[in-house]
Design an enzyme around this catalytic site. Structure first.
Site, PDB file in Angstrom:
ATOM      1  N   HIS A 105       0.835  -1.596   0.125  1.00  0.00           N
ATOM      2  CA  HIS A 105      -0.049  -0.120  -0.039  1.00  0.00           C
ATOM      3  C   HIS A 105       1.144   1.124   0.101  1.00  0.00           C
ATOM      4  O   HIS A 105       1.819   1.113   0.312  1.00  0.00           O
ATOM      5  CB  HIS A 105      -0.751   0.015   1.289  1.00  0.00           C
ATOM      6  CG  HIS A 105       0.122  -0.146   2.898  1.00  0.00           C
ATOM      7  ND1 HIS A 105       0.001  -1.466   3.156  1.00  0.00           N
ATOM      8  CD2 HIS A 105       0.877   0.612   3.625  1.00  0.00           C
ATOM      9  CE1 HIS A 105       0.850  -1.535   4.055  1.00  0.00           C
ATOM     10  NE2 HIS A 105       1.186  -0.197   4.490  1.00  0.00           N
ATOM     11  N   GLN A 143      -3.797   4.269   4.064  1.00  0.00           N
ATOM     12  CA  GLN A 143      -2.939   3.251   3.551  1.00  0.00           C
ATOM     13  C   GLN A 143      -4.206   2.786   2.363  1.00  0.00           C
ATOM     14  O   GLN A 143      -4.556   2.051   2.625  1.00  0.00           O
ATOM     15  CB  GLN A 143      -2.685   2.250   4.208  1.00  0.00           C
ATOM     16  CG  GLN A 143      -1.582   2.686   5.195  1.00  0.00           C
ATOM     17  CD  GLN A 143      -1.006   1.720   6.357  1.00  0.00           C
ATOM     18  OE1 GLN A 143      -2.070   1.895   7.505  1.00  0.00           O
ATOM     19  NE2 GLN A 143      -0.192   1.642   6.516  1.00  0.00           N
ATOM     20  N   ARG A 193      13.380  -4.878   3.577  1.00  0.00           N
ATOM     21  CA  ARG A 193      12.646  -5.687   4.324  1.00  0.00           C
ATOM     22  C   ARG A 193      10.908  -5.320   3.608  1.00  0.00           C
ATOM     23  O   ARG A 193      10.679  -4.590   3.174  1.00  0.00           O
ATOM     24  CB  ARG A 193      12.404  -4.996   5.553  1.00  0.00           C
ATOM     25  CG  ARG A 193      11.127  -5.510   6.430  1.00  0.00           C
ATOM     26  CD  ARG A 193      11.099  -4.606   7.990  1.00  0.00           C
ATOM     27  NE  ARG A 193      10.104  -5.599   8.355  1.00  0.00           N
ATOM     28  CZ  ARG A 193       9.169  -5.003   8.610  1.00  0.00           C
ATOM     29  NH1 ARG A 193       8.884  -4.448   7.667  1.00  0.00           N
ATOM     30  NH2 ARG A 193       8.203  -5.801   9.420  1.00  0.00           N
ATOM     31  N   ASP A 218       7.923  -5.464   3.076  1.00  0.00           N
ATOM     32  CA  ASP A 218       6.235  -5.009   4.143  1.00  0.00           C
ATOM     33  C   ASP A 218       5.627  -5.921   3.874  1.00  0.00           C
ATOM     34  O   ASP A 218       4.508  -5.352   2.423  1.00  0.00           O
ATOM     35  CB  ASP A 218       6.764  -3.409   4.571  1.00  0.00           C
ATOM     36  CG  ASP A 218       5.397  -3.491   5.771  1.00  0.00           C
ATOM     37  OD1 ASP A 218       5.253  -4.107   6.800  1.00  0.00           O
ATOM     38  OD2 ASP A 218       4.653  -3.297   5.749  1.00  0.00           O
ATOM     39  N   GLU A 224       9.505  -9.831   5.105  1.00  0.00           N
ATOM     40  CA  GLU A 224       8.027 -10.189   6.358  1.00  0.00           C
ATOM     41  C   GLU A 224       6.530 -10.277   5.740  1.00  0.00           C
ATOM     42  O   GLU A 224       5.880  -9.976   5.863  1.00  0.00           O
ATOM     43  CB  GLU A 224       8.261  -7.939   6.390  1.00  0.00           C
ATOM     44  CG  GLU A 224       7.418  -7.698   7.496  1.00  0.00           C
ATOM     45  CD  GLU A 224       5.661  -7.685   7.422  1.00  0.00           C
ATOM     46  OE1 GLU A 224       5.097  -7.666   8.843  1.00  0.00           O
ATOM     47  OE2 GLU A 224       5.510  -7.132   6.724  1.00  0.00           O
ATOM     48  N   HIS A 228       9.698  -4.800  16.687  1.00  0.00           N
ATOM     49  CA  HIS A 228       8.472  -3.021  17.067  1.00  0.00           C
ATOM     50  C   HIS A 228       7.318  -3.481  16.904  1.00  0.00           C
ATOM     51  O   HIS A 228       6.854  -2.592  17.172  1.00  0.00           O
ATOM     52  CB  HIS A 228       8.870  -1.849  15.121  1.00  0.00           C
ATOM     53  CG  HIS A 228       8.357  -3.539  14.735  1.00  0.00           C
ATOM     54  ND1 HIS A 228       7.903  -3.631  13.163  1.00  0.00           N
ATOM     55  CD2 HIS A 228       6.869  -2.192  13.728  1.00  0.00           C
ATOM     56  CE1 HIS A 228       7.534  -4.353  12.594  1.00  0.00           C
ATOM     57  NE2 HIS A 228       6.633  -3.450  12.574  1.00  0.00           N
ATOM     58  N   ASP A 229       6.536  -4.836  16.437  1.00  0.00           N
ATOM     59  CA  ASP A 229       5.124  -5.299  16.544  1.00  0.00           C
ATOM     60  C   ASP A 229       4.554  -5.596  17.726  1.00  0.00           C
ATOM     61  O   ASP A 229       5.742  -6.465  18.463  1.00  0.00           O
ATOM     62  CB  ASP A 229       5.315  -6.211  15.153  1.00  0.00           C
ATOM     63  CG  ASP A 229       3.836  -5.719  14.595  1.00  0.00           C
ATOM     64  OD1 ASP A 229       2.365  -4.965  15.172  1.00  0.00           O
ATOM     65  OD2 ASP A 229       3.386  -6.161  13.028  1.00  0.00           O
TER      66      ASP A 229
END
Length: 628
Positions: A174, A242, A272, A274, A316, A385-386
């Site tokens: 997105h 998004q 990465r 995403d 990812e 981070h998640d």
């Protein structure tokens, strides 16, 4: 199959030896490129030729230093699979304030043993709420307050001089509503409207949503949003700002090929990818992990290999174990898609083992994963981070006599500190009352007993060390999340920061200040104990060739229920890693070590003597032993 020739004019002024290199690469990777676009589009010859031209322009513009890096990587294709790889991930502004500031603070990373640095989203996002930078407005510009493209290029150069590879996010699924493509779509340009999934009414969105899960049910329910300027419903998997891209339009693929060239020529060594699992939409499915996702990746990777083979792709894909392996390549895509993928399942099972004190479920699940392709490897991690979603497979759970939903609820209770005896201080994220699903936020320290109220500090230290020793022994690239190397309990003021108040994931995204970094030099401090422990793991790992990714991981399934035992066999020797996930001593047979080929065993992680009683090793609570 004839090779295209449009690149020859593009490379006419390039030195002859460089032209020869490109031609040889084209011979090597043209079949992969053409095969990928044939699986995606009705005009594969045209699309593939356009991708070659993009690669040729990127190749012509590539700096000499990066051409040399390409040659080095081609001579050492296993460079990212070697045991000296050790990673760190952080936000630029929360680690060094700016890109230049990160460059001023590299000694901390070098001392930790870092050879792989992932800087979280740093490309220009939309103003205001932007999902932590994952709503990109401009892929060709660094976020203005962080620096410039030149700063990023300089940082990549400085890192390379220290033997550290730079990793940057490339959001594929997105773009921000404010991205130029979305602006043109709202203006009515039909070419750009076709970059997105746009519908005049709810008929088609409703048909899709019958099988689509909600990613953020609390603050972004549904997968479609009505946009007044657009005059229609646009697909928005994550947030209304998004906009999901239409990858069935080859123009989107060509745009991203250009973006890949731009980032690779700045010196980015790993991209990465995403939200890669969401790229392809198919009615009647959950629109994740569709076969075309892997063809898209193969097309982008083949294009990149022509111009910048030093640049790797990392998927990812936070998906279940059975959907994970294709991201490293299975069947026709073996060795042709992402080089690296996240081992989300390992992270989940580490926390599961620590909470339950049992390795039964983890052994069953992890032992049944197929081996990685020879050309690929994992990123392993304790935290990222998640939030942590409890991705326990229902089939695996049933196979061990428990229910998946029951175990997921137990883990959420435990790590929210709501289960009697829990030492964790996590926060519940995105509670879904219909399914009962609750994800968890919190630093490694907060989830281990070293949180704000220090429920169990000594146990916390042991569990942090144990968890990082597991991911480092598994293989691939172990990555430490920023702050975890210092035992940070988290940012207790997370909700006071503008734009963060509705997202408690910011509790485990603390700023790491110069004062925090200095704390690791204070003898006896939390920061010193945790930092030195993790740095020790990296240092020992570097000298163990049996931790090269080519050495398969064997999970022993018939050991004590409190022990996780991994075996790594390599021509240089065998390593047996023994982990006690309980707070009690557990037993391990010396005879088993002999059966595994270790007649003169030595424990190398803490360098203690192996003293057996009656042929039995007694493994202390939360011990991590690497035996060679």
């Amino acid at each position: 199959m004839a090779l295209p020739d449009a690149h020859r004019e593009i490379l006419a002024t390039v030195p002859p030896h460089r032209r020869d290199s490109f031609e040889l690469r084209l011979e090597q990777w043209w079949p992969d490129l053409h095969d990928a676009v044939t699986a995606l589009y009705p005009n594969p010859d045209e699309v593939a030729a356009a991708l070659v031209a993009i690669a040729a322009r990127g190749f012509a513009a590539r700096p000499d230093e990066l051409h040399r890096l390409d040659e080095r990587r081609l001579l050492q294709p296993d460079w990212f699979q070697r045991p000296e790889m050790f990673g760190y991930a952080c936000y630029v502004d929360r680690y060094g304030t700016t890109v230049k500031g990160v460059g001023d603070r590299l000694d901390h990373l070098t001392d930790l043993g870092v050879t792989y640095l992932h800087l979280m989203p740093l490309l220009e996002p939309r103003p205001g709420d932007n999902d932590g930078g994952y709503a990109v407005m401009d892929y060709r510009a660094v976020r203005a307050d962080l620096g410039t493209n030149e700063d990023l290029r300089d940082l990549a150069t400085d890192l390379r001089a220290r033997g550290i590879s730079l990793v940057v996010d490339l959001v594929l699924n997105h773009v921000a509503r404010e991205h130029n493509w979305a602006i043109e779509a709202r203006s009515g340009d039909p070419a750009y409207r076709d970059y997105f999934h746009i519908y005049p009414d709810r008929e088609t969105p409703d048909a899709y949503e019958r099988t689509l899960p909600e990613v953020f049910p609390d603050f972004a329910p549904g997968s479609f949003s009505f946009d007044e300027e657009l005059g229609g419903w646009v697909w928005t998997t994550f947030n209304e700002w998004q906009w999901d891209l239409n990858w069935s339009n080859p123009a989107v693929l060509l745009e991203f090929a250009e973006i890949v060239m731009h980032l690779a020529n700045l010196g980015i060594e790993v991209l990465r990818l995403d939200a890669i699992a969401f790229l392809w939409k198919r009615l009647g499915t959950n629109c994740q992990n569709q076969p075309e996702v892997h063809a898209v990746t193969q097309a982008l990777r083949s294009t990149c290999r022509l111009a910048a083979p030093a640049t790797l792709f990392k998927a990812e894909a936070i998906v279940g174990p059975r959907d994970l392996m294709p991201y490293l390549g299975l069947g026709r895509h073996t060795g042709r898609v992402s080089d690296i993928a996240y081992h989300n399942s390992l992270m989940v099972h580490i926390w599961s083992m620590l909470a339950s004190g049992s390795t039964d479920l983890a052994r069953h699940s992890l032992a049944n994963l197929p081996p990685t392709p020879p050309s690929g490897t994992w990123v392993t991690y304790v935290r990222c981070h998640d939030d942590i979603g409890w991705a326990i497979d229902d089939g695996d759970a049933a196979g061990r006599g428990i229910t998946g939903v029951g175990h997921r609820h137990f883990l959420a209770d435990w790590y929210a500190g709501e289960f009697e005896g829990s030492w964790a201080e996590g926060l519940v994220f995105q509670h879904n009352p219909d399914s009962g699903d609750r994800r968890i936020s919190g630093t490694a320290a907060a989830l281990s007993g070293l949180g704000p109220t220090r429920k169990d500090p000594d146990g916390g230290f042991a569990r942090i060390f144990l968890a990082h020793a597991i991911v480092a022994a598994w293989g691939g690239i172990p990555v430490v999340w920023s702050g975890d190397e210092l035992g940070s309990p988290g940012d207790q003021g997370w909700a006071s920061e503008q734009g963060h108040e509705g997202d408690n994931r910011w509790v485990h995204r603390p700023a790491v200040t110069d004062a925090d970094r200095a704390g690791r030099f204070e003898p006896g401090s939390d920061a010193q104990r945790v930092f030195d422990g993790i740095a020790r793991i990296a240092r020992v790992r570097k000298g163990l060739p049996m931790l090269h990714s080519e050495a398969p991981v064997q999970v022993l399934t018939d050991t004590d229920d409190g022990l996780l035992v991994l075996v790594r066999r390599h021509p240089s020797g065998t390593l047996v890693a023994v982990f006690n996930v309980t707070n009690e001593y557990r037993s391990f047979s010396d005879a088993l070590l002999a059966d595994l080929g270790l007649d003169d065993p030595h424990e190398v992680l803490s360098e203690h003597d192996l003293l057996a009683r009656d042929g039995t090793q007694w493994i202390p609570p939360y011990a991590a032993w690497w035996i060679i």
